[in-house]
Design an enzyme around this catalytic site. Structure first.
Site, PDB file in Angstrom:
ATOM      1  CB  CYS A   1      -1.001  -0.001   1.143  1.00 56.36           C
ATOM      2  SG  CYS A   1      -0.243  -0.010   2.762  1.00 56.36           S
TER       3      CYS A   1
ATOM      4  CG  HIS B   1      -4.090   0.421   4.751  1.00 55.29           C
ATOM      5  ND1 HIS B   1      -3.432  -0.257   3.747  1.00 55.29           N
ATOM      6  CD2 HIS B   1      -5.293   0.777   4.242  1.00 55.29           C
ATOM      7  CE1 HIS B   1      -4.212  -0.306   2.678  1.00 55.29           C
ATOM      8  NE2 HIS B   1      -5.338   0.311   2.945  1.00 55.29           N
TER       9      HIS B   1
ATOM     10  CB  CYS C   1       8.446  39.784  14.984  1.00 55.78           C
ATOM     11  SG  CYS C   1       9.094  41.349  15.578  1.00 55.78           S
TER      12      CYS C   1
HETATM   13 ZN   LIG Z   1      11.268  41.466  15.847  1.00 56.82          ZN
END
Ligand SMILES: [Zn+2]
Ligand SMILES: [Zn+2]
Length: 704
Positions: free
Chosen positions: A366, A623, A558
């Site tokens: 499979c 599977h 940030c």
């Molecule tokens: Zn920054």
């Protein structure tokens, strides 16, 4: 020994009468008495215990032995079907053909001058049906004459004309791999024995048409009942039969889907009922018993018994099949060795959806079936690379191209033997025996089989770019939302390790953050249908996160700032970079200078670079299955499982691969990300749940 039936007008009536009296059957389960699977017989009576008394046929159609067989070990056949199947050898191939309901129905209805494709001397060959031939000792009591086809090669090349002088053998029903029936409703099936004369017809491939959309749907169709007392039921509109995919509106208003495993009159009931094996488990369902009696066997909590009238053909397939607007063109006469393009969107439902469709699984395959199906079914971009890749007249790439890719696209079905032949050539023996990781297989396939250049060039910390075929997402759980999208995961994976794409890849294969087959980092991941890679491209102009001008700095710290859309990549123009970092909380940040193309005009519009999702590989309890987006329509999704069902037991059986249309997956993915992340998976359809919870790898292609 062989007798042509073509002008025998009285044959039809005779046959009908016999069909009403005699009950033919095929043994589908090895019985205690040692009748092997595929054995064909005739039941003449029935015992009180529900056993069939009759005889079975040996080679040549002669009665071999008589005795009893348990009815639940058999499947009923018409006389015509029994005669066609009797000519198929070995007997195990009969069941294989019977399982392919659409194809077998079409073969039973073949008329003179219909086009078929046969497998002849290891090659595929279009042929015209000339005659139905009765084979076996005639008019001898106890003999069921076998039926074979007399065919004529279609001259696709002129030189075949010369070959035509060599008489072809009589073909069995199992030699026919594809049927192109006529558009003319007026024509009669062959067994009616009426000569229709020569007729040129427009044809199309229909060997994969779901049964209820076949020509049978227009007529009154006959259901052969498995139960003796009332053996024939007529039903208009639909022809639902054992093997059909059906849907049932359950008492609580939910629609459930499954495959009809049994049709008949259960003990204590008066009308016809169906026994379905459902796609999903339900606590009120059994494992094939109804009121303590067993009618078939399946997984616990999956067998549902309902009046047949309550069943309808699985709407997910019916709705999606477009009615042809004009006569389909002749597609059968194409050169069978020529490369076949990906299956066009409008052909997928008729060509690829159904049972015994896709790639047949076998022996831990499979991982490979799901990967090959994902890559080769419909991606135009991947196909472009594939076409450019080196091909040779022989060897493994040739096996892949001829026996798997072209075959999948041309006939919609690849048998397990073709895949095994390919697996055995993959170098390491374990590829043919064990369940491997798809990423390992993909690298082997692209690098060593197809000799395709690495798909990805990735720069790490500004160093020289490194080559790769797939990208493994690496993130910390806290870095993204509880239900992240692939877009967030990829960006985070790149930003947190300071990676950049050197160039826009043609194909991008992304591995979800999970380890081995068991541990997954996120219970749900949203597979973004469009992936924007603009902000993780090296040396590509980007917009300032705040003001939209050309960005010159990027700040990783940030990234998760809760005031600044946490998780979004932060890049700033020099003005905004200075301003944002004057804030006391951000003073310690160390923004990177971005590489910006030289002399890039500051006010030029910035182009975004997007890739589109074309397949998702999923895994659940070791599977692998796959979802494929097969065209631009948002609802164009199919689901593929190479081992969805199994005929026979572990030792003698084979897997039934199934391709299902799943427009509901497209509907789900069309929602907002918010809607998807808060969706209650217990209320979602089974396939939506699997896509959301089991994704292992997402495959994207470049579209521009
Ligand atoms: Zn920054
Ligand atoms: Zn700015």
């Amino acid at each position: 020994m062989r007798r042509l039936l073509w002008s025998n007008h009285s044959f039809f009536n005779m046959e009908l009468n016999e069909e009403q009296q005699e009950r033919y059957f095929i043994v589908v389960r090895r019985s205690k008495k040692g009748l092997s699977r595929g054995t064909i017989g005739r039941g003449d009576a029935e015992t009180a215990a529900g056993d069939l008394v009759g005889m079975v046929y040996g080679g040549g159609g002669s009665a071999r032995s008589s005795g009893t067989v348990k009815k639940q070990d058999t499947y009923p056949l018409t006389r015509h079907q029994a005669q066609l199947l009797l000519f198929v050898s070995p007997a195990s191939r009969r069941l294989e053909l019977l399982c392919n309901v659409q194809l077998f129905n079409a073969i039973c209805d073949l008329a003179q001058d219909d086009l078929v494709v046969i497998k002849h001397k290891k090659d595929f060959q279009p042929c015209l049906v000339k005659n139905l031939v009765q084979i076996g000792k005639k008019d001898k009591p106890g003999v069921l004459q076998m039926l074979g086809f007399e065919l004529e090669l279609v001259d696709t090349e002129h030189d075949i004309l010369s070959k035509k002088t060599v008489p072809l053998p009589f073909f069995s029903a199992a030699d026919i791999v594809q049927v192109a029936p006529s558009n003319l409703n007026s024509r009669e099936p062959l067994r009616n024995g009426i000569d229709l004369g020569l007729r040129r017809k427009a044809v199309s491939r229909i060997n994969s048409m779901p049964v209820f959309k076949s020509r049978n749907a227009k007529k009154e169709s006959i259901l052969i009942n498995n139960n003796g007392s009332d053996s024939i039921q007529a039903m208009s509109h639909y022809s639902l039969e054992v093997g059909s995919m059906a849907e049932v509106l359950s008492l609580n208003g939910l629609t459930v889907y499954g495959v009809i495993r049994w049709i008949g009159i259960p003990e204590g009931k008066k009308n016809c009922w169906a026994g379905l094996e459902l796609d999903n488990e339900a606590t009120t369902c059994s494992d094939g018993t109804f009121n303590t009696k067993r009618y078939f066997t399946c997984t616990v909590n999956k067998a549902l018994f309902v009046p047949l009238n309550n069943c309808k053909p699985d709407r997910r397939f019916v709705n999606e099949i477009p009615e042809p607007l004009e006569p389909p063109s002749v597609t059968l006469l194409e050169d069978l060795n020529e490369d076949v393009p990906p299956v066009p969107e409008q052909d997928v439902l008729s060509h690829l959806v159904g049972r015994m469709r896709g790639i047949q699984g076998h022996f831990n395959s499979c991982y490979l079936d799901a990967t090959l199906f994902s890559l080769f079914t419909s991606s135009i971009t991947f196909n472009r690379m594939f076409n450019r890749s080196a091909d040779s007249e022989e060897g493994i790439s040739h096996i892949l191209r001829r026996d798997i890719v072209n075959r999948l696209r041309r006939s919609g079905f690849v048998p397990a033997e073709s895949v095994m032949k390919f697996r055995k050539q993959l170098g390491c023996k374990s590829f043919a025996t064990e369940e491997k990781d798809p990423e390992e297989f993909i690298t082997l396939l692209l690098k060593h089989v197809l000799h395709i250049e690495p798909l990805l060039k990735i720069r790490s910390h500004g160093d020289l770019p490194q080559d790769a075929y797939t990208h493994q997402i690496i993130v910390e759980k806290s870095q993204v939302r509880a239900v992240p999208s692939v877009q967030q995961l990829l960006e985070m994976s790149f930003v947190s390790s300071d990676l950049k794409f050197e160039e826009i890849p043609s194909c991008l294969i992304v591995q979800m953050p999970r380890f081995g087959k068991k541990f997954k980092m996120f219970p749900k991941i949203i597979p973004s249908t469009e992936l924007d890679i603009t902000d993780i491209l090296h040396c590509s102009p980007r917009e300032c996160f705040l003001c939209g001008h050309l960005a010159e700095y990027e700040c990783v710290q940030c990234l998760m700032d809760h005031k600044l859309q946490p998780g979004k990549i932060k890049q700033y123009c020099s003005t905004c970079n200075t301003q944002i970092h004057t804030h006391p909380f951000r003073k310690e940040h160390t923004p990177h200078k971005l590489t910006v193309p030289d002399h890039f005009p500051e006010d030029a519009p910035l182009q975004r670079h997007q890739m589109e999702l074309f397949a998702v590989l999923c895994i659940n309890t070791s599977h692998y299955v796959s979802f494929v987006k097969y065209g631009p329509n948002p609802r164009s999704w199919v689901f593929f499982d190479s081992m969805a069902d199994r005929c026979g037991d572990d030792n003698n059986g084979y897997n039934v691969p199934v391709v299902r249309s799943c427009p509901e997956v497209g509907d789900f993915l069309s929602q907002s990300e918010e809607g998807m992340s808060t969706a209650d998976v217990s209320q979602c359809s089974e396939l939506v749940r699997r896509l959301l919870c089991d994704s292992y790898m997402c495959l994207y292609q470049r579209t521009e």
